[in-house]
Design an enzyme around this catalytic site. Structure first.
Site, PDB file in Angstrom:
ATOM      1  N   ASN A   1     102.689 -28.406  26.907  1.00 58.16           N
ATOM      2  CA  ASN A   1     101.649 -28.946  27.780  1.00 58.16           C
ATOM      3  C   ASN A   1     100.849 -29.984  26.997  1.00 58.16           C
ATOM      4  O   ASN A   1     100.103 -29.638  26.080  1.00 58.16           O
ATOM      5  CB  ASN A   1     100.756 -27.789  28.243  1.00 58.16           C
ATOM      6  CG  ASN A   1      99.618 -28.247  29.135  1.00 58.16           C
ATOM      7  OD1 ASN A   1      99.335 -29.424  29.251  1.00 58.16           O
ATOM      8  ND2 ASN A   1      98.953 -27.288  29.767  1.00 58.16           N
TER       9      ASN A   1
ATOM     10  N   HIS B   1     102.383 -31.770  36.665  1.00 58.48           N
ATOM     11  CA  HIS B   1     101.829 -31.479  35.339  1.00 58.48           C
ATOM     12  C   HIS B   1     102.742 -30.461  34.659  1.00 58.48           C
ATOM     13  O   HIS B   1     103.131 -29.456  35.243  1.00 58.48           O
ATOM     14  CB  HIS B   1     100.416 -30.930  35.497  1.00 58.48           C
ATOM     15  CG  HIS B   1      99.809 -30.459  34.213  1.00 58.48           C
ATOM     16  ND1 HIS B   1      99.946 -31.154  33.037  1.00 58.48           N
ATOM     17  CD2 HIS B   1      99.064 -29.363  33.917  1.00 58.48           C
ATOM     18  CE1 HIS B   1      99.315 -30.510  32.074  1.00 58.48           C
ATOM     19  NE2 HIS B   1      98.777 -29.410  32.571  1.00 58.48           N
TER      20      HIS B   1
ATOM     21  N   CYS C   1      93.525 -31.574  32.344  1.00 58.15           N
ATOM     22  CA  CYS C   1      94.924 -31.958  32.604  1.00 58.15           C
ATOM     23  C   CYS C   1      95.090 -32.740  33.905  1.00 58.15           C
ATOM     24  O   CYS C   1      96.121 -33.374  34.113  1.00 58.15           O
ATOM     25  CB  CYS C   1      95.811 -30.725  32.607  1.00 58.15           C
ATOM     26  SG  CYS C   1      95.652 -29.747  31.112  1.00 58.15           S
TER      27      CYS C   1
END
Ligand code: COA
Length: 441
Positions: free
Chosen positions: A327, A296, A156
């Site tokens: 996500n 994020h 990520c």
């Protein structure tokens, strides 16, 4: 492409992509000069000048998940902040096809043709294949014939890692335009019977075009980090050289995401704040200077705990859209950036931070002095027709190259006569068409 506004102190002329791509000898000389340039070039900056995102149509809500696993909307919302996520339900939707649409939008915003791109960095945890790199498929579909291309694996944190690489290439004088993409089809590696993980993730892609410029600002500082001792806290165990795919790995679900959620949560809240502080300091900013943080988008509680509580940056300066997407790993920051722009949250002169964390374990942040005007230019029919034509030409060129390879394959080899008397038999490789021919815009 959008004009980058001069800062009040800057006196240099604006030059977005200061040394345009030239032909023939001029281009060769330019390349030689660029390769020779060892120290970072003075007065050279890396600005984001184009952006775009794309998500699959299919939406899976928390209520939909209640039908699949033992969970409920209230639990998911209160523990994560997520309400729904987009999922690539059509098998033709892949990490490459999502990325191609996002990348084309970024090039359109910047008004830069694909053949001017020097490098394509595709950050992804769900590449099309172990190899070739998804970035190469994107390069082919865009017709970015002058671009190098590689995938970047930092989970990520990958998009911010990619921005750091793009900045490095530009400041070294080795590139004028770098496409940085984050793209994921996490729905393909999530165990839809595991409530610990399947509620968290979504699919999508975001892309930015980073350009060389003499205008001060852009990506000012970066911080990249890794702690491999935590590698097992978020992992897809099988499919690599440590545990190659077998009937056993598949039947035991080792090809799915495994996660120690609590450990990742603790790690994330620690590094998000520390990394943000570091890039701000390196850029000469304080937390009070920050106009916008694009973190994020993993869990609202991680963002609250780190950015809001530890850094004391107020909620109105922190962009959050995880409620709609979950996500999306490498894609989460560029998708959020695009939506922040659409929502009018970003203006030239703003001091911006991107900060992410993920498997590895990794983390990454960068501080930007945003200079690119964010108003969309009116799209002329001629430009969009020409752009479509170049993409069709790229698809035709790709098919032609494949056909030429095929002809070479079936023609008798004059150097080893007899070799082709018994033509090879075996399964056809699945990579038959470029991503460009599969995309739906
Ligand atoms: N629905 C309902 N209940 C669930 C559930 C779900 N989807 N998942 C877990 N639970 C249950 C657990 O079984 C546990 O029950 P118990 O108390 O009876 O044992 C309870 O809810 C609490 O679970 P816990 O794991 O302590 O929840 P949590 O508050 O730590 O939240 C995460 C779990 C995964 C949301 C959270 O740890 C997290 O977000 N971690 C970071 C993950 C991440 O960001 N990963 C990607 C990194 S890029």
């Amino acid at each position: 492409m959008p004009e980058i506004k001069q800062t009040p102190t800057a006196s240099e002329p604006i030059s977005n992509g200061a040394t345009p791509h030239a032909n023939g000898a001029e281009s060769a000389t330019l390349k030689e000069r660029q390769t020779d340039a060892i120290p970072p070039q003075r007065g050279r900056y890396a600005h984001i000048v184009g952006w775009g995102y794309h998500v699959p149509e299919k939406v899976i809500t928390n209520q939909d998940l209640e039908q699949i696993v033992d969970t409920n909307d209230e639990w998911i919302r209160s523990r994560t902040g997520i309400a729904e996520r987009h999922v690539a339900a059509d098998p033709k939707e892949t990490s490459a096809t999502l990325a191609i649409v996002a990348a084309r939008k970024a090039l359109e915003v910047a008004d830069v043709p694909a053949n001017k791109v020097d490098l394509i960095i595709c950050a992804t945890t769900t590449p099309e294949y172990l190899f070739p790199a998804t970035a190469c498929l994107i390069q082919d579909a865009l017709g970015a014939d002058n671009a190098g291309a590689f995938d970047l694996s930092a989970a990520c944190s990958g998009f911010v890692y990619g921005l750091a690489m793009a900045r490095g290439q530009i400041l070294a004088g080795d590139a004028e335009y770098v496409l940085v993409i984050g793209t994921e089809t996490l729905s393909r590696i999530v165990d839809w019977t595991d409530r610990d993980t399947c509620i968290l993730f979504g699919d999508g892609a975001g892309a930015v075009l980073v350009a060389a410029s003499e205008v001060p600002g852009g990506i000012l500082s970066v911080d990249l980090g890794s702690d491999g001792s935590g590698g097992n806290t978020l992992i897809v165990p099988a499919g690599g050289s440590a545990m190659s795919t077998s009937l056993e790995t598949v039947s035991s679900g080792m090809h799915y995401v495994k996660m120690d959620g609590k450990a990742v949560f603790r790690f994330a809240t620690r590094v998000m704040a520390a990394s943000t502080r570091k890039v701000l300091e390196r850029a000469g900013y304080t937390t009070d200077d920050v106009d916008l943080v694009v973190p994020h988008q993993a869990n609202i509680r991680i963002i609250q705990n780190s950015v809001l509580n530890q850094l004391k940056i107020p909620a109105e300066k922190v962009f959050v859209n995880l409620e709609k997407y979950g996500n999306t790993s490498t894609a989460s920051i560029p998708i959020a950036l695009c939506e922040a722009i659409e929502a009018g949250k970003l203006k030239p002169g703003y001091k911006v931070v991107f900060v992410g964390f993920g498997a590895g374990l990794t983390w990454a942040a960068c501080a930007l002095d945003w200079r690119t005007p964010v108003e969309r230019q009116a799209a002329g029919w001629w430009k969009s027709t020409r752009r479509q034509a170049t993409y069709s030409a790229a698809a035709a060129r790709s098919m032609w190259k494949r056909a030429v390879r095929w002809v070479y394959d079936v023609l008798p080899d004059p150097e080893t006569p007899g070799r082709d008397e018994n033509p090879k038999e075996g399964p056809e490789m699945p990579i038959k068409e470029s991503g460009g021919e599969r995309i739906k815009e």
